[in-house]
Design an enzyme around this catalytic site. Structure first.
Site, mmCIF file in Angstrom:
data_model
loop_
_atom_site.group_PDB
_atom_site.id
_atom_site.type_symbol
_atom_site.label_atom_id
_atom_site.label_comp_id
_atom_site.label_asym_id
_atom_site.label_seq_id
_atom_site.Cartn_x
_atom_site.Cartn_y
_atom_site.Cartn_z
ATOM 1 N N PRO A 1 0.806 -1.222 0.000
ATOM 2 C CG PRO A 1 -0.085 -1.069 2.141
ATOM 3 C CD PRO A 1 0.608 -2.014 1.217
ATOM 4 C CG ASN A 2 -0.242 4.319 1.313
ATOM 5 O OD1 ASN A 2 -1.135 4.993 0.814
ATOM 6 N ND2 ASN A 2 -0.407 3.645 2.448
ATOM 7 N NE ARG B 1 4.055 6.642 2.121
ATOM 8 C CZ ARG B 1 4.406 5.400 2.385
ATOM 9 N NH1 ARG B 1 4.825 4.615 1.400
ATOM 10 N NH2 ARG B 1 4.323 4.927 3.616
ATOM 11 C CE1 TYR C 1 8.581 5.033 3.090
ATOM 12 C CE2 TYR C 1 7.349 7.049 3.450
ATOM 13 C CZ TYR C 1 7.658 5.763 3.810
ATOM 14 O OH TYR C 1 7.033 5.197 4.890
ATOM 15 C CG ASN D 1 8.603 -2.144 -0.230
ATOM 16 O OD1 ASN D 1 8.048 -2.184 0.876
ATOM 17 N ND2 ASN D 1 9.166 -1.042 -0.705
ATOM 18 C CB ALA E 1 1.366 -0.024 5.864
ATOM 19 C CG HIS F 1 5.225 -2.409 9.727
ATOM 20 N ND1 HIS F 1 6.557 -2.755 9.728
ATOM 21 C CD2 HIS F 1 5.115 -1.362 8.868
ATOM 22 C CE1 HIS F 1 7.216 -1.919 8.915
ATOM 23 N NE2 HIS F 1 6.367 -1.082 8.372
ATOM 24 C CD GLU G 1 11.175 -7.904 5.209
ATOM 25 O OE1 GLU G 1 11.849 -8.833 5.709
ATOM 26 O OE2 GLU G 1 10.409 -7.198 5.884
ATOM 27 C CG HIS H 1 11.468 -2.643 4.245
ATOM 28 N ND1 HIS H 1 10.101 -2.590 4.202
ATOM 29 C CD2 HIS H 1 11.778 -3.827 4.827
ATOM 30 C CE1 HIS H 1 9.598 -3.695 4.735
ATOM 31 N NE2 HIS H 1 10.595 -4.470 5.116
ATOM 32 C CB SER I 1 12.928 4.244 4.924
ATOM 33 O OG SER I 1 11.906 3.425 5.475
ATOM 34 N NE ARG J 1 10.004 5.484 8.524
ATOM 35 C CZ ARG J 1 8.998 5.426 7.677
ATOM 36 N NH1 ARG J 1 8.968 4.467 6.784
ATOM 37 N NH2 ARG J 1 8.011 6.299 7.728
ATOM 38 N NE ARG K 1 6.196 4.134 9.687
ATOM 39 C CZ ARG K 1 5.061 4.193 8.990
ATOM 40 N NH1 ARG K 1 4.738 3.230 8.174
ATOM 41 N NH2 ARG K 1 4.244 5.226 9.121
#
Lengths: 147, 147, 147, 147, 147, 147, 147, 147, 147, 147, 147, 147
Positions: free
Chosen positions: H11-12, H19, H24, H75, H78, H81, H99, H101, H103, H108, H112
């Site tokens: 998502p996002n 964003r 990011y 990736n 959200a 988590h 996996e 990511h 960032s 964080r 997260r």
């Protein structure tokens, strides 16, 4: 198949019917035993049905089940949440164990949501009142059939 | 020196040899007792060696040790982790207590890493199987010598 | 049997005898080493007995033990509670490890009740002062015998 | 009064002035040492001022202070938060210890708010930058006067 | 430099000298104030020295310090550990704040190791008894000099 | 571009190949260094490749990297989880840092899932064995290109 | 409808406008009171608007509201997070209570995210600055209309 | 080698570029896909690159990958988590999973720093922005080569 | 001012009126929408009012709001407590967000007291039933006026 | 024996009778005082009976009790759970303190189960309503007799 | 009796038979459905048997069950542990709900031991594999009989 | 009034007088029983006074009290802190229960500050030694009078 099942009941289960009936219902332990005997008869199982308020006596009974029974059905009552000794006894004998609870322990006080018995049991049936014992007998019968 | 030692064994230790042998080994409690008797004889100690599955009986025995024994050796089994009553009994009698465990409890489930007995014991011996009892007898002999 | 044992002592154990004698006793580390040598001689074990205040040096010594020793006896002192590096070193060599503590760490401050060494040790002996080292040698001798 | 003070600085304090100047300021460790020497001179104290990145070396220095110094002033840097070995060393020597921090550790990350040194120190001075060392010398002088 | 310093003392500090003297010493708050006045005089600082048992009154005093004082020295006693209101008051005024404690709070009960005042203070001085106030005055003088 | 890269390896990484091969694989640290040198050569990077078991030595090396290297690649081994000193050293130098782990630390014991190095590193590469070092070199090359 | 509303403001709200304006904005408490009076007038509500830094005084005022007011609007400031006494006072009087916060407390420090007032309040309005008081008056008017 | 790789974005991630660019970066997901296609082409991998905001759709895609792809690169944004469903899907298919990511999630917010995906992934690459996808493709190519 | 407001309703809010009426009241979501439309009309706001049971669809809607709406009003229902994806979506769009809850979530089960939406919202209105939506519209109107 | 007893009542106890009568009963504080006076008269005790909503005033009263009273009976109401200041005051005076609660605080909300007063009190009487005060007077009389 | 039962299966249950067969067995979801249909037929129940990977779709189905079904049987898979939305949906409809799990979730990872569904379910059957669904149908039949 | 009271004493209370006299005093359980009998006689109560070290026996006695006694007075000793079975027994019988402790359990080890008995008891009396039993009898008499 002529399986032998030992049904163990922990502390205060002898008070069923009078004890907090809004939580545990109006059935007595004798009522439950009677229904279990009827169901066991249908399923071709023999049944030993006991209750004790003493942790050590329950441990003794589990130990003695080795060689004498084929399946354990255990409603350990309050000892569910506190007895490592009972957990160790169940692990020490080489018998499948089915855990039963009258109420849905997952909806009760925090300290009742944890079960030591679960760590050694094949499965749990909780929240179906005395009928849960009959379900456990069905599961026991199936276990013996599949053996 | 003619010290008297009471060795107490908690729940399910009577199942040793058959119970989870990968964790607890193949020695039976009788085997351990025999080795303890041999070692005690060498050390000039007399020995009382008992086992119970009932917390209250273990408490009774600890209480009765006052005046009758010089040292307690305690493998409380599952009650190690749950019995405040046993802790209080050990504190209530004026006797040195040595804690023994067959397995290294520090490597097991979280709930087995905490010991109430430790709060009242001089020391702990864990992870050496039945030989740990013999080590405890050595330590007991030394305690009595240094008294 | 002609086993070789490496006894490792962590930080501040060189201060024994003067350091907090109510907790650790009046024996010096030299006293303990002397008694270990006497006991090892009886048991037919050769002994290397070392102390360091530096985590990395203890890690070095554990690594070098591979092939040179048969058993590790480790009293890691404060590093018991904080050193993952020492734990990893012990796991990295293929040697049985026996953990020793002078005091009963289970009765001390919260942060002293956790041991990283325990995760890699066969067993723990705690609370018997310098005599605990002799008990560890007994256990080492037995391990070598049973090998 | 001719007190001898050992000032110990832990890891990364040799980087002062260049290291995160918004947290630790622009003063170098040499600047602080110079000011300490000036202040010590006024107070009639002799000074030994050291820095190490190695936990074991700091432990060694604390142990060696016994008999050689009258007061310890300790800014253990990162080892403040992780070193039980350093705590044990300070407890093992019979010297008053004053803890100093450049920044106010109570306002920083959670893991910097806990100090093992505090468990053995007379008091803590935190948040006054290099001037905190001078305050510590004042406190040391007073301790020696009141002895 | 003619700085004005407000020294605030929280609940029960008026009991000093009689209150738990093994923890807090035999000095009374009047003794401390007298020493502060002497030291302030040397440092060219004027001093207002107050005590209250009421959280709200301490908050009032902090608020009124704005414009009237140059530095706050705060020993909030028990409110150190519980008063968010006092923290907010210190943050609401634009004055440097120095936190003082008689005892080393890091060695006391868990609930005394946390300080809300620390979240707004430049630094903390703890464990030096009444002399800590004088150290705070030194630090205040320096802050004013460096302004 | 002629970047200089310092690759630091923490405790017990010198045992690779023999140490718990089911977790860490059969490659030795020499194997990894050789592959790093080959890859660095392709990428036009010069390489310094070191290992230490001592926290303080790793801190020293990080400090000395300032001005001498362009990028840090750090596999801190066990110090990943316990060393605030190493974290502070990395923050104290003005160099990008890439964190590498042979195993996927997120799948291991609870205490291995936390990394102090991560708080100062640009990024983490975990779980790809020795190949992770080569990935880190690729990332380093890119960082230097984008500078 | 001619409802009477008591608006209570806790510690440091009298500092609004000067206190941490990036968190709490530039409006003073007088500004907010003026807007509340205007809005109350439109809504046909009478208003009592008070502020105190003392927990006990706020408790007194809540108690006295019984019979004298129809609705409580409470911005307890720091006492939101620490005052069980205020919670008990609100529960002790038979009046609807509306909780207001200038900032969105859910985005602030951990200790500001918990509210004792919430346990007794009908609802919470947080994050809308002084306008939140007007929203609370709207809600109060509606409550009185629906009664 | 002609491996097929499925790259899944949660998502996002379709908002990349607009964003929170300070977290990011300014690259869009299309930019990343383009670079991935270029890199895949060099590596001889075919690529399917998808994004969804719906947990169930991501679960569907993982399930459908069985038999259709050789490696998963995930990736999960959200859902990293919070999604046990995604973890179970990855475990249910017999494919290596890498996996990624953008960032460094370890720096964080607390929530997260935990990843359900990590429990099923071979390894994690975090903190290298869009370049991390290319690193993942390198790792995927190597996995397929070593198969 | 002709602001456009998107009102998003999360899972099970379509069941309002029949769902647990003692907690959520007898108003249906249609009733609330009608009142919102009336209030929006008075305030000169246009309104889009939606409900979904699917987390991903709510995320989609938030993303699409960018450029199409001026303010978000979000009652995320159960996703309030579990959806990091929704939090990220709100942070990804550049729009003020107002959080609404029918009940006072601070008085409910522990898991309902935490809100991910709060981390991205300007403010929260909770406990005023359907009227809370109207309050949110008032706040939205004010936000647009003050822009 | 002519003992003097100070009975202190904390916040909201002046609301007894009207405040949550299902929890605290219908008795007013005046009723309780009357019964206390009657019982004190029988026991030959003189009585001072006070109530305050302000923490600081309760602290003042405890401090003033030194020399003026022989026993403290304290029902600190809400301050039981939050006031370290009150705890410190009780410890600062050299008087036996008996803690009273109307309800059984062990059955109430988590935050009401912790008592700071208990840390300084001889004993606690909880759950017997106003009669608990009379029991406390009995205990006070006995304490004075045994002195 | 002609009861209608809706059996809902959550994410990844469509993978049964191939997914981690050591945990979940070799039976496919089709096998289980077939056995359920047979058992339902014997019990005089009609059956709707569905599976979805999407949380929102499961919520939709629960909502639509109102009026269309008499009993819910729910194996929510991974959503058991994370979905407050599903919990709320079950509470929103006025139907008895029986929770089923193939494995004994009490023996699995910590995050699988918590169930949101349990908060709304009459009871739980866990650990009996596909046979647990048949037991649930027996329980459903009994519930309908006793209605 | 001719009430019948059952006084139950848990494990190790039979050791009173010799057991840790600094904690529990020099009175024996016989002394306490004698005083109870005297007080009961004055109050017109009949008394049954028992002690057991076995949890199950205490549970038995509580169950048998139904119909045979009017009030339970329970000092469960160590079972206070560990026995859910005893809690359930007290709840299962329809009798008021008064909890007594010799010492003030709130000042002891963490694990002694929690009481399962409290969850079923009307009230608690702790810290008054053997006199607490007499206070409990007073409370019992009053309960019977008010019935």
């Amino acid at each position: 198949m002529a399986g032998k099942v030992l049904v163990l009941n922990g502390p205060n289960l002898n008070m069923l019917g009078t004890r907090e009936p809004d939580v545990y219902g109006a059935e007595t332990l004798n009522d439950i035993e009677a229904k279990c005997r009827a169901r066991a008869s249908v399923l071709g199982l023999s049944l030993d049905f006991r209750q004790s308020n003493t942790e050590g006596e329950l441990v003794d009974w589990v130990q003695q089940a080795q060689g004498a029974f084929d399946v354990l059905i255990v409603n350990a009552g309050a000892y569910t949440h506190t007895s490592v000794a009972l957990l160790d006894a169940i692990k020490a004998v080489d018998l499948p164990c089915i855990e039963v609870h009258l109420s849905n322990i997952h909806q009760r006080e925090e300290f009742r949501r944890h079960s030591y018995v679960s760590k050694a049991a094949i499965g749990m049936i909780a929240g179906f009142g005395g009928f849960g014992y009959e379900m456990a007998l069905e599961a026991a019968a199936r276990l013996l059939t599949n053996k």
